[in-house]
Design a protein around this motif. Structure first.
Motif, PDB file in Angstrom:
ATOM      1  N   VAL A  57      60.197  31.627  43.621  1.00 42.20           N
ATOM      2  CA  VAL A  57      61.028  32.516  42.682  1.00 42.20           C
ATOM      3  C   VAL A  57      60.076  32.585  41.503  1.00 42.20           C
ATOM      4  N   TRP A  58      59.745  34.248  41.458  1.00 41.59           N
ATOM      5  CA  TRP A  58      58.237  34.539  40.523  1.00 41.59           C
ATOM      6  C   TRP A  58      58.510  34.522  38.746  1.00 41.59           C
ATOM      7  N   GLY A  59      57.107  33.853  38.728  1.00 45.51           N
ATOM      8  CA  GLY A  59      57.414  33.166  37.376  1.00 45.51           C
ATOM      9  C   GLY A  59      57.591  32.101  37.643  1.00 45.51           C
ATOM     10  N   ILE A  60      58.280  30.936  37.902  1.00 45.09           N
ATOM     11  CA  ILE A  60      58.815  29.685  37.726  1.00 45.09           C
ATOM     12  C   ILE A  60      58.620  29.082  38.564  1.00 45.09           C
ATOM     13  N   GLY A  61      58.788  29.234  39.951  1.00 43.15           N
ATOM     14  CA  GLY A  61      58.250  27.957  40.965  1.00 43.15           C
ATOM     15  C   GLY A  61      59.254  28.066  42.328  1.00 43.15           C
ATOM     16  N   PHE A  62      59.465  27.196  42.806  1.00 42.00           N
ATOM     17  CA  PHE A  62      60.135  27.053  44.419  1.00 42.00           C
ATOM     18  C   PHE A  62      61.059  26.372  44.366  1.00 42.00           C
ATOM     19  N   LYS A  63      62.332  26.670  45.283  1.00 42.33           N
ATOM     20  CA  LYS A  63      63.516  26.480  45.821  1.00 42.33           C
ATOM     21  C   LYS A  63      63.380  26.671  47.671  1.00 42.33           C
ATOM     22  N   MET A  64      64.208  26.285  47.399  1.00 34.45           N
ATOM     23  CA  MET A  64      65.147  26.101  49.353  1.00 34.45           C
ATOM     24  C   MET A  64      65.279  27.449  49.693  1.00 34.45           C
ATOM     25  N   ASP A  65      65.132  28.329  50.652  1.00 33.34           N
ATOM     26  CA  ASP A  65      66.214  29.785  50.856  1.00 33.34           C
ATOM     27  C   ASP A  65      66.900  29.010  51.472  1.00 33.34           C
ATOM     28  N   ILE A  66      68.108  28.984  50.682  1.00 32.06           N
ATOM     29  CA  ILE A  66      69.526  28.587  51.993  1.00 32.06           C
ATOM     30  C   ILE A  66      70.170  29.433  52.158  1.00 32.06           C
TER      31      ILE A  66
END
Length: 227
Positions: free
Chosen positions: A218-227
């Motif tokens: 998530v650009w400019g923020i961080g990461f998450k699962m791609d569900i």
């Protein structure tokens, strides 16, 4: 399970102290300094428990509690300098799960938090030690990861990062949050370590299944699962 806790207290010293102590004990924490800020945060983010000061600017803690309980079934621990029994009874009758009087013993507060989380979530997560995201499975007890029924060889830190992301698939984790959760200290100029772990995770996943990313940036923020 890395539980998430929202701390709602306008006293910055107390809020910061609770953040540091709870993170040191393995919790993911968020801060709000007013009732309005807390309610806006809860519209976008789920948490496992709320620590709510009653004497807030603007909306009182009692008002915030009432608003929370209209739409959410999340446990709340009330904090207050009020020692009268009427305040405690009012809170407990109106949805609070516990009540702690200021000044409080932080170890006692931690014990109360652990008791509530264990009571509410233990049965739910004991039967859910297997985390799944598509064909990606994580056995949090056996400490094994598989993708499309093939073993996914992960380091300790890679496993911990993937576990954090899969336990909260809708949540975006900043590099700071990941670093603090893994190493219990603030991220200071070493964010490349997180980038390396994420990159290695993606390479190992892609070696088995390159049809989707699984871990989304998530650009400019961080990461998450791609569900």
């Amino acid at each position: 399970m890395n539980y998430t806790i929202l701390i709602v207290d306008d006293d910055m010293a107390i809020n910061d102290m609770l953040v540091k102590y709870l993170r040191k004990n393995g919790y993911i924490t968020y801060s709000a300094y007013s009732g309005t800020e807390a309610l806006l945060f809860l519209e976008k983010q789920k948490v496992n428990l709320i620590i709510l000061d009653l004497m807030l600017p603007g909306l009182s803690g009692e008002q915030v509690l009432a608003e929370i309980k209209k739409t959410k079934n999340v446990p709340v621990i009330g904090l207050s300098a009020k020692e009268d029994s009427k305040s405690k009874i009012f809170l407990l009758k109106n949805g609070a799960d516990d009540y702690v009087t200021k000044p409080f013993d932080i170890e006692e507060l931690l014990a109360r938090i652990e008791t509530i989380l264990r009571r509410i979530y233990e049965n739910q997560y004991t039967s859910n030690s297997l985390l799944c995201c598509g064909d990606l499975n994580l056995d949090t007890i056996g400490m094994e990861a598989t993708l499309k029924n093939q073993k996914l060889p992960l380091t300790k830190n890679e496993f911990a990062i993937l576990k954090m992301l899969m336990e909260h698939p809708q949540q975006v984790f900043t590099k700071d949050m990941i670093y603090e959760q893994l190493w219990n200290e603030a991220l200071e100029g070493t964010e490349n370590a997180i980038n390396v772990h994420i990159s290695n995770l993606r390479k190992k996943i892609a070696a088995i299944d390159n049809s989707k990313s699984y871990i989304k940036t998530v650009w400019g923020i961080g990461f998450k699962m791609d569900i």
